[in-house]
Design a protein around this motif. Sequence first.
Motif, PDB file in Angstrom:
ATOM      1  N   UNK A 103       0.841  -1.211   0.000  1.00  0.00           N
ATOM      2  CA  UNK A 103       0.000   0.000   0.000  1.00  0.00           C
ATOM      3  C   UNK A 103       0.871   1.256   0.000  1.00  0.00           C
ATOM      4  N   UNK A 104       0.339   2.345  -0.524  1.00  0.00           N
ATOM      5  CA  UNK A 104       1.091   3.592  -0.583  1.00  0.00           C
ATOM      6  C   UNK A 104       0.170   4.753  -0.211  1.00  0.00           C
ATOM      7  N   UNK A 105       0.778   5.871   0.129  1.00  0.00           N
ATOM      8  CA  UNK A 105       0.027   7.082   0.410  1.00  0.00           C
ATOM      9  C   UNK A 105      -0.249   7.814  -0.902  1.00  0.00           C
ATOM     10  N   UNK A 106      -1.453   8.328  -1.049  1.00  0.00           N
ATOM     11  CA  UNK A 106      -1.811   9.038  -2.274  1.00  0.00           C
ATOM     12  C   UNK A 106      -0.875  10.215  -2.527  1.00  0.00           C
ATOM     13  N   UNK A 107      -0.455  10.892  -1.464  1.00  0.00           N
ATOM     14  CA  UNK A 107       0.443  12.032  -1.635  1.00  0.00           C
ATOM     15  C   UNK A 107       1.764  11.621  -2.274  1.00  0.00           C
ATOM     16  N   UNK A 108       2.244  10.407  -1.951  1.00  0.00           N
ATOM     17  CA  UNK A 108       3.474   9.939  -2.585  1.00  0.00           C
ATOM     18  C   UNK A 108       3.238   9.655  -4.063  1.00  0.00           C
ATOM     19  N   UNK A 109       2.087   9.067  -4.380  1.00  0.00           N
ATOM     20  CA  UNK A 109       1.751   8.829  -5.786  1.00  0.00           C
ATOM     21  C   UNK A 109       1.728  10.146  -6.554  1.00  0.00           C
ATOM     22  N   UNK A 110       1.081  11.170  -6.010  1.00  0.00           N
ATOM     23  CA  UNK A 110       0.997  12.467  -6.679  1.00  0.00           C
ATOM     24  C   UNK A 110       2.383  13.076  -6.871  1.00  0.00           C
ATOM     25  N   UNK A 111       3.250  12.924  -5.874  1.00  0.00           N
ATOM     26  CA  UNK A 111       4.608  13.461  -5.983  1.00  0.00           C
ATOM     27  C   UNK A 111       5.393  12.760  -7.086  1.00  0.00           C
ATOM     28  N   UNK A 112       5.233  11.444  -7.175  1.00  0.00           N
ATOM     29  CA  UNK A 112       5.942  10.700  -8.220  1.00  0.00           C
ATOM     30  C   UNK A 112       5.431  11.081  -9.607  1.00  0.00           C
ATOM     31  N   UNK A 113       4.124  11.323  -9.734  1.00  0.00           N
ATOM     32  CA  UNK A 113       3.567  11.752 -11.017  1.00  0.00           C
ATOM     33  C   UNK A 113       4.112  13.121 -11.416  1.00  0.00           C
ATOM     34  N   UNK A 114       4.219  14.016 -10.455  1.00  0.00           N
ATOM     35  CA  UNK A 114       4.780  15.335 -10.761  1.00  0.00           C
ATOM     36  C   UNK A 114       6.232  15.211 -11.217  1.00  0.00           C
ATOM     37  N   UNK A 115       6.976  14.320 -10.562  1.00  0.00           N
ATOM     38  CA  UNK A 115       8.374  14.123 -10.949  1.00  0.00           C
ATOM     39  C   UNK A 115       8.472  13.560 -12.364  1.00  0.00           C
TER      40      UNK A 115
END
Length: 224
Positions: A103-115
């Motif tokens: 499982x992951x935190x949505x905020x980490x997913x969003x950060x990776x997408x921005x990167x």
Amino acid sequence: MNILLAEDDLQLGELISFMLKKKEGYKVDWVMEGADAYEYALAAHYEILILDWMMPKGDGVEVCRRLRKKGYSGAILMLTAKDTVQNRIEGLDSGADDYLIKPFEIEELLARLRALSRRNYAPIKEEEIHLLDMVLNRTSQTVFQDDQEIQLSPREFQLLDLLLQNRGQVLPRELILDRIWGYDTDVSIKTIDATVKLLRKKLGQFGKHDMIQSIRGVGYKCEN
């Protein structure tokens, strides 16, 4: 930013789709099978593909390999519960640009997408598309046949643009609906057919009667 989400977990897919659209303002197409992910990725323009490893009709690694072999250059983020070093190596070697363990935190997913978006993997769309003596210009939102403008509504323009981007490929009605009207729309499939009919009529005035072909039971395609 246009994102294709391929996730077969209904609850997780709904959460990711909601957060990407409502929190970040991204446009999201969501599929739940590997075969659909492959077809959608090749049929339309996406900056990033979020690809779940375990899906029916083609797992994420298989889809990723097939897309890269086909020349797909958009960024791919792999989601998976597989967390060994060998699993991560396999995912990255298949062509994924990044790897996020569930499982992951949505905020980490969003950060990776921005990167990923900053790396600018996705191909830049041409400002103009030329087809024989027809020119479609995305900046001015105009279509000219020789020196005469073909007057199109915004939806008709978007539909023609989508078909021209994918010349020779069959676009399912469901994909057209998602790309032009949006995933959450109340518009019916009949609206697509009506829009195609109007577009054909306008193109027909300039001798382009056969440009848009109907594929029975599937959708439409544009021929050169």
